[in-house]
Design a protein around this motif. Structure first.
Motif, PDB file in Angstrom:
ATOM      1  N   MET A 234      46.918  44.980  51.859  1.00  0.00           N
ATOM      2  CA  MET A 234      45.532  44.543  52.099  1.00  0.00           C
ATOM      3  C   MET A 234      44.576  45.737  52.024  1.00  0.00           C
ATOM      4  O   MET A 234      44.889  46.793  52.578  1.00  0.00           O
ATOM      5  CB  MET A 234      45.390  43.954  53.506  1.00  0.00           C
ATOM      6  N   ASN A 235      43.448  45.522  51.346  1.00  0.00           N
ATOM      7  CA  ASN A 235      42.319  46.469  51.414  1.00  0.00           C
ATOM      8  C   ASN A 235      41.249  45.786  52.243  1.00  0.00           C
ATOM      9  O   ASN A 235      40.874  44.645  51.943  1.00  0.00           O
ATOM     10  CB  ASN A 235      41.754  46.752  50.022  1.00  0.00           C
ATOM     11  N   ILE A 236      40.760  46.486  53.254  1.00  0.00           N
ATOM     12  CA  ILE A 236      39.900  45.831  54.245  1.00  0.00           C
ATOM     13  C   ILE A 236      38.637  46.641  54.507  1.00  0.00           C
ATOM     14  O   ILE A 236      38.675  47.872  54.548  1.00  0.00           O
ATOM     15  CB  ILE A 236      40.686  45.681  55.578  1.00  0.00           C
ATOM     16  N   GLU A 237      37.514  45.908  54.680  1.00  0.00           N
ATOM     17  CA  GLU A 237      36.348  46.539  55.303  1.00  0.00           C
ATOM     18  C   GLU A 237      36.127  45.837  56.632  1.00  0.00           C
ATOM     19  O   GLU A 237      36.107  44.601  56.712  1.00  0.00           O
ATOM     20  CB  GLU A 237      35.097  46.413  54.421  1.00  0.00           C
ATOM     21  N   LEU A 238      35.985  46.623  57.694  1.00  0.00           N
ATOM     22  CA  LEU A 238      35.760  46.049  59.020  1.00  0.00           C
ATOM     23  C   LEU A 238      34.264  45.852  59.263  1.00  0.00           C
ATOM     24  O   LEU A 238      33.428  46.439  58.565  1.00  0.00           O
ATOM     25  CB  LEU A 238      36.338  46.975  60.104  1.00  0.00           C
ATOM     26  N   LYS A 239      33.952  45.048  60.284  1.00  0.00           N
ATOM     27  CA  LYS A 239      32.537  44.808  60.607  1.00  0.00           C
ATOM     28  C   LYS A 239      31.841  46.100  61.032  1.00  0.00           C
ATOM     29  O   LYS A 239      30.633  46.219  60.894  1.00  0.00           O
ATOM     30  CB  LYS A 239      32.431  43.754  61.714  1.00  0.00           C
ATOM     31  N   ASN A 240      32.596  47.090  61.557  1.00  0.00           N
ATOM     32  CA  ASN A 240      31.975  48.367  61.936  1.00  0.00           C
ATOM     33  C   ASN A 240      31.812  49.307  60.732  1.00  0.00           C
ATOM     34  O   ASN A 240      31.443  50.466  60.887  1.00  0.00           O
ATOM     35  CB  ASN A 240      32.766  49.062  63.059  1.00  0.00           C
ATOM     36  N   GLY A 241      32.121  48.808  59.520  1.00  0.00           N
ATOM     37  CA  GLY A 241      31.891  49.588  58.309  1.00  0.00           C
ATOM     38  C   GLY A 241      33.086  50.407  57.855  1.00  0.00           C
ATOM     39  O   GLY A 241      33.067  50.990  56.771  1.00  0.00           O
ATOM     40  N   ALA A 242      34.148  50.462  58.676  1.00  0.00           N
ATOM     41  CA  ALA A 242      35.316  51.269  58.305  1.00  0.00           C
ATOM     42  C   ALA A 242      36.089  50.615  57.156  1.00  0.00           C
ATOM     43  O   ALA A 242      36.164  49.391  57.058  1.00  0.00           O
ATOM     44  CB  ALA A 242      36.231  51.427  59.513  1.00  0.00           C
ATOM     45  N   LEU A 243      36.668  51.464  56.310  1.00  0.00           N
ATOM     46  CA  LEU A 243      37.545  50.986  55.230  1.00  0.00           C
ATOM     47  C   LEU A 243      38.987  51.284  55.611  1.00  0.00           C
ATOM     48  O   LEU A 243      39.269  52.353  56.168  1.00  0.00           O
ATOM     49  CB  LEU A 243      37.246  51.727  53.930  1.00  0.00           C
ATOM     50  N   GLY A 244      39.891  50.362  55.260  1.00  0.00           N
ATOM     51  CA  GLY A 244      41.279  50.623  55.621  1.00  0.00           C
ATOM     52  C   GLY A 244      42.259  49.910  54.715  1.00  0.00           C
ATOM     53  O   GLY A 244      41.903  48.997  53.950  1.00  0.00           O
ATOM     54  N   VAL A 245      43.513  50.355  54.801  1.00  0.00           N
ATOM     55  CA  VAL A 245      44.598  49.706  54.055  1.00  0.00           C
ATOM     56  C   VAL A 245      45.717  49.343  55.027  1.00  0.00           C
ATOM     57  O   VAL A 245      45.984  50.061  55.981  1.00  0.00           O
ATOM     58  CB  VAL A 245      45.175  50.604  52.932  1.00  0.00           C
ATOM     59  N   ILE A 246      46.344  48.204  54.731  1.00  0.00           N
ATOM     60  CA  ILE A 246      47.486  47.752  55.533  1.00  0.00           C
ATOM     61  C   ILE A 246      48.607  47.379  54.574  1.00  0.00           C
ATOM     62  O   ILE A 246      48.368  46.708  53.560  1.00  0.00           O
ATOM     63  CB  ILE A 246      47.109  46.520  56.391  1.00  0.00           C
TER      64      ILE A 246
END
Ligand SMILES: NC(=O)c1ccc[n+]([C@@H]2O[C@H](COP(=O)([O-])OP(=O)(O)OC[C@H]3O[C@@H](n4cnc5c(N)ncnc54)[C@H](O)[C@@H]3O)[C@@H](O)[C@H]2O)c1
Length: 348
Positions: A234-246
């Motif tokens: 998963m490539n994700i953008e969180l509501k706080n603006g952070a980008l992440g991968v899972i």
């Protein structure tokens, strides 16, 4: 004394029974399973005298306050809805249901009746992840910019948990026709919760790639087509603006059940590795950001989900992870499937 019913007496039910036996003010007084062998073995091992093969009979009997739902994923919804209708509190295994509409119905139903509904997102039992949540929430690493989380299992390769090719209990996890959402449904909810809880935010946007690998002749064992996904990225953008991968996988050779997480902020970073420790975390902060030095911190003890469920029964206040939390995570899991099918990013 909280009188507990346990529904489903297979593998995970043994973990529940051992955990609740160690908590004061509660007792498993009745067990229910439609597999008579599992039921007999469980009741003998944990000294449970009252037993039923059918939940409807146990509900008609009625001498319990709350239920522990430890059935396979597709059974959670119908059985939990029956328990809610009977006015019983429920501690349900994860995932809450197979889809967001079903999970939402469960969360709406339990809230409407003002019953306690909690979900066993096991890794909340880690003192390290609880401390990571608090440190990030309190601004210790500044604004969150990135996170990286992985859940690695290898039971499709190693025999450390048994043999999925011959043991019935593994098969429903491999077959969509038997209610499995694959690795995404099995452990995706754990790692999504692990990452979102530590990063203190919810998913705003997601793109997901799922893959089912070849693993048996004709990719079938008896009645079971082996069509459920084995790996999710998963490539994700969180509501706080952070980008992440899972990343979650059952083909992560070399790891039995490994959860790892790093959250990077503008003033520091936190790292949790459950293979290293459940009650420590590593942090890089202050002047250490110039040298990339990490400090290991022992986290204060935390109560398990099991103990917090009994607290919630005693004071009538649902604690997190609630049915609502798990339903919201289920929404993200549904969008992972949609994103994979469409091959595009989806906003929540
Ligand atoms: N929180 C965690 O870390 C964790 C770990 C493992 C499993 N789980 C979850 O626990 C649940 C159970 O997993 P498991 O490994 O114990 O599965 P399992 O197959 O070993 O046991 C499930 C039991 O439920 C019984 N059952 C099925 N349908 C039933 C029904 N309608 N009424 C009564 N009994 C019924 C089966 O006969 C079986 O004994 C799953 O939802 C799984 O995702 C959670």
């Amino acid at each position: 004394m909280q009188k507990l019913l346990i529904l489903g007496t297979g593998g995970m039910a043994h973990t529940h029974a051992a955990a609740f036996a160690a908590i004061p003010d509660c007792k498993i007084v009745v067990a229910v399973d439609n597999n008579p062998d599992n039921l007999a073995q469980f009741c003998a091992e944990f000294g449970v005298e009252t037993r039923f093969n059918d939940l409807a009979d146990a509900i008609a009997w009625g001498e319990f306050d709350a239920a522990l739902n430890v059935t396979p994923d597709p059974i959670h919804h119908p059985t939990t809805m029956a328990l809610i209708a009977a006015g019983k509190h429920v501690f349900c295994e994860k995932p809450l249901a197979e889809t967001y509409p079903l999970a939402k119905e469960m969360a709406d139903g339990i809230e409407a009746k003002n019953l306690v509904g909690m979900v066993n997102l096991t890794y909340r039992n880690s003192a390290g992840i609880q401390l990571a949540h608090e440190l990030v929430r309190d601004g210790e690493i500044g604004e969150v910019r990135h996170f990286e989380a992985s859940y690695r299992q290898s039971w499709l390769v190693g025999n450390h948990w048994g043999d999925w090719q011959t043991e019935q209990r593994w098969l429903w996890r491999l077959s969509e026709a038997h209610g499995s959402l694959g690795v995404l449904g099995d452990v995706g909810i754990h790692i999504l919760d692990f990452a979102g809880f530590a990063a203190n935010s919810e998913v705003a946007e997601i793109s997901c790639k799922l893959k089912t690998f070849h693993k048996a002749e004709n990719d079938r064992i008896g009645d079971y087509p082996l069509d459920a996904n084995d790996s999710a990225i998963m490539n994700i953008e969180l509501k706080n603006g952070a980008l992440g991968v899972i990343h979650a996988s059952r083909f992560a050779t070399g790891y039995a059940n490994a959860l790892k997480l790093v959250v990077h902020g503008t003033k520091g970073a936190v790292r949790v590795d459950l293979d290293q420790s459940w009650d420590h975390l590593d942090i890089c902060r202050g002047d250490n950001v110039h040298t990339q030095a990490w400090e290991r911190i022992k986290a204060p003890d935390v109560k398990t989900n099991y103990a917090r469920f009994i607290d919630a029964l005693n004071n009538g206040q649902t604690q997190d992870p609630s049915f609502r939390t798990a339903a919201n995570l289920q929404k993200v899991l549904d969008l992972c499937v949609e994103s994979d099918g469409l091959g595009k990013t989806i906003q929540i």
